[in-house]
Design a protein around this motif. Structure first.
Motif, PDB file in Angstrom:
ATOM      1  N   PRO A   1       0.826  -1.220   0.000  1.00  0.00           N
ATOM      2  CA  PRO A   1       0.000   0.000   0.000  1.00  0.00           C
ATOM      3  C   PRO A   1       0.857   1.265   0.000  1.00  0.00           C
ATOM      4  O   PRO A   1       1.965   1.297   0.540  1.00  0.00           O
ATOM      5  N   THR A   2       0.327   2.316  -0.615  1.00  0.00           N
ATOM      6  CA  THR A   2       0.974   3.625  -0.630  1.00  0.00           C
ATOM      7  C   THR A   2      -0.099   4.685  -0.666  1.00  0.00           C
ATOM      8  O   THR A   2      -1.183   4.472  -1.226  1.00  0.00           O
ATOM      9  N   ASN A   3       0.182   5.847  -0.057  1.00  0.00           N
ATOM     10  CA  ASN A   3      -0.795   6.944  -0.027  1.00  0.00           C
ATOM     11  C   ASN A   3      -0.286   8.184  -0.743  1.00  0.00           C
ATOM     12  O   ASN A   3      -0.821   9.274  -0.568  1.00  0.00           O
ATOM     13  N   ALA A   4       0.756   8.028  -1.575  1.00  0.00           N
ATOM     14  CA  ALA A   4       1.304   9.174  -2.311  1.00  0.00           C
ATOM     15  C   ALA A   4       0.593   9.279  -3.661  1.00  0.00           C
ATOM     16  O   ALA A   4       0.729   8.390  -4.501  1.00  0.00           O
ATOM     17  N   PRO A   5      -0.169  10.349  -3.901  1.00  0.00           N
ATOM     18  CA  PRO A   5      -0.891  10.473  -5.166  1.00  0.00           C
ATOM     19  C   PRO A   5       0.034  10.908  -6.292  1.00  0.00           C
ATOM     20  O   PRO A   5       1.098  11.485  -6.076  1.00  0.00           O
TER      21      PRO A   5
ATOM     22  N   LYS B   1      -5.466  14.285  -9.609  1.00  0.00           N
ATOM     23  CA  LYS B   1      -4.739  13.382  -8.724  1.00  0.00           C
ATOM     24  C   LYS B   1      -5.204  11.952  -8.945  1.00  0.00           C
ATOM     25  O   LYS B   1      -6.398  11.690  -9.082  1.00  0.00           O
TER      26      LYS B   1
ATOM     27  N   PHE C   1      -4.618   8.099  -7.260  1.00  0.00           N
ATOM     28  CA  PHE C   1      -4.064   7.360  -6.134  1.00  0.00           C
ATOM     29  C   PHE C   1      -3.749   5.930  -6.570  1.00  0.00           C
ATOM     30  O   PHE C   1      -4.641   5.201  -7.003  1.00  0.00           O
TER      31      PHE C   1
ATOM     32  N   ARG D   1       4.143  14.328  -2.616  1.00  0.00           N
ATOM     33  CA  ARG D   1       4.338  13.823  -1.264  1.00  0.00           C
ATOM     34  C   ARG D   1       3.518  14.642  -0.282  1.00  0.00           C
ATOM     35  O   ARG D   1       3.394  15.854  -0.421  1.00  0.00           O
ATOM     36  N   ALA D   2       2.970  13.934   0.667  1.00  0.00           N
ATOM     37  CA  ALA D   2       2.139  14.604   1.668  1.00  0.00           C
ATOM     38  C   ALA D   2       3.006  15.517   2.528  1.00  0.00           C
ATOM     39  O   ALA D   2       4.070  15.137   3.000  1.00  0.00           O
TER      40      ALA D   2
END
Length: 238
Positions: A32-36, A44, A46, A143-144
Motif C-alpha cells: 500500500p501507498t498513499n502518495a498520489p 490526482k 491514487f 508527497r504529503a
C-alpha cells in the motif's frame, strides 16, 4: 513490450492495472501507498499499491536486469507502463526521442533498446482518441506535507541577535511556554543559523560527494585569461 513509454519527465515508474492483471500477479503482492500522482491537468490519481518486478533490457550479452519499483494505477491507458527517471538513472541510460533508442553501459559493452516507430504512432493515436488523455501523463509524485495543528509563536533566543529565533506551539499553557523559552535560551548553542555554527560535522552524519565515476581521470581545464577590467570585477565579486 513496444507499448511501454519511456518518459524522462516522469518521477515514478508506473504500471497500469490492466497490464498488471494480464501478468497474472497476485494483488496481495502490492504494497500500500498513499502518495498520489499528479498529471499535467492537476488531476490526482491514487495508486493501488507498489510492486517490485525484475526488468531486463537489451540483447544478450549486452543486457541488464534490474529490480524496478512500479506504482500500479487503476486507469485505462494507451500504454502498458511508464519507465521514468528512477529506472533510467539506475540504468545510467542515455535516451534519444528522435531515434526511439536507449543506450546504457553493460559489462560487455554498450547495450541498446530500440523502440518501434509504428507502435509509437499507434499509441499516440490511441491516446488522442481517449476521453481523458491526461491520465497517461502522470509525471510527478506528490508527497504529503505535514501541516502544524496549532498556531506557532516566534520567540527570540538571543537579545543581541534578534534574528535568531525559534517557534513554539500556542496550545500549551503560558507557564509551560515560558519554561520552554527559558530552556531554549539556556541551550541556544545547539541551534545553528549558518554553516559557521556547525563545525566538525562527522561525515557519517552528512557528507557531499560528486557523482563521478572513479574510472575517469580528472582533467585540468585551461586557464582562462580575462581583460584587466574583468579581472578586477571578478576579484571584487569573489
Amino acid at each position: 513490450m513496444h507499448w511501454v513509454i519511456v518518459d524522462n519527465g516522469s518521477s515514478a515508474d508506473i504500471l497500469y492495472y490492466p497490464t498488471f492483471q494480464q501478468m497474472r500477479i497476485d494483488r496481495e503482492r502490492l504494497t500500500p501507498t498513499n502518495a498520489p500522482l499528479v498529471g499535467f491537468g492537476g488531476t490526482k490519481v491514487f495508486p493501488l499499491g507498489v510492486i517490485t518486478l525484475s526488468v531486463t533490457a537489451g540483447d544478450y550479452p549486452r543486457h541488464i536486469t534490474k529490480e524496478v519499483m512500479f506504482l500500479v494505477v487503476d486507469y485505462s491507458s494507451a500504454y502498458n507502463a511508464i519507465l521514468g527517471r528512477p529506472t533510467l538513472n539506475s540504468w545510467k541510460a542515455a535516451t534519444s526521442t528522435y531515434h526511439l533508442m536507449i543506450k546504457f553501459p553493460t559489462k560487455y559493452g554498450v547495450g541498446e533498446l530500440r523502440g518501434n516507430q509504428i507502435a509509437a504512432q499507434e499509441c499516440y493515436i490511441a491516446m488522442l482518441e481517449m476521453e481523458d488523455q491526461q491520465q497517461t501523463m502522470c509525471i510527478e509524485e506528490q508527497r504529503a506535507l505535514a501541516e502544524p495543528i496549532e498556531e506557532l509563536e516566534e520567540v527570540s533566543l538571543d537579545d543581541s541577535r534578534l534574528e535568531r529565533t525559534t517557534r513554539i506551539g500556542t496550545l500549551a499553557s503560558w507557564p509551560v511556554r515560558q519554561m520552554l523559552t527559558t530552556f531554549f535560551r539556556d541551550n541556544k548553542g545547539v541551534f545553528a543559523w549558518s554553516h559557521e555554527d556547525m563545525p566538525g560535522i562527522n561525515p557519517t552524519v552528512m557528507v557531499h560527494k560528486l557523482n563521478v565515476s572513479s574510472s575517469f581521470p580528472p582533467i585540468r581545464q585551461k586557464k582562462r585569461v580575462f581583460a584587466q577590467e574583468r579581472d578586477k570585477a571578478i576579484a571584487e565579486e569573489v
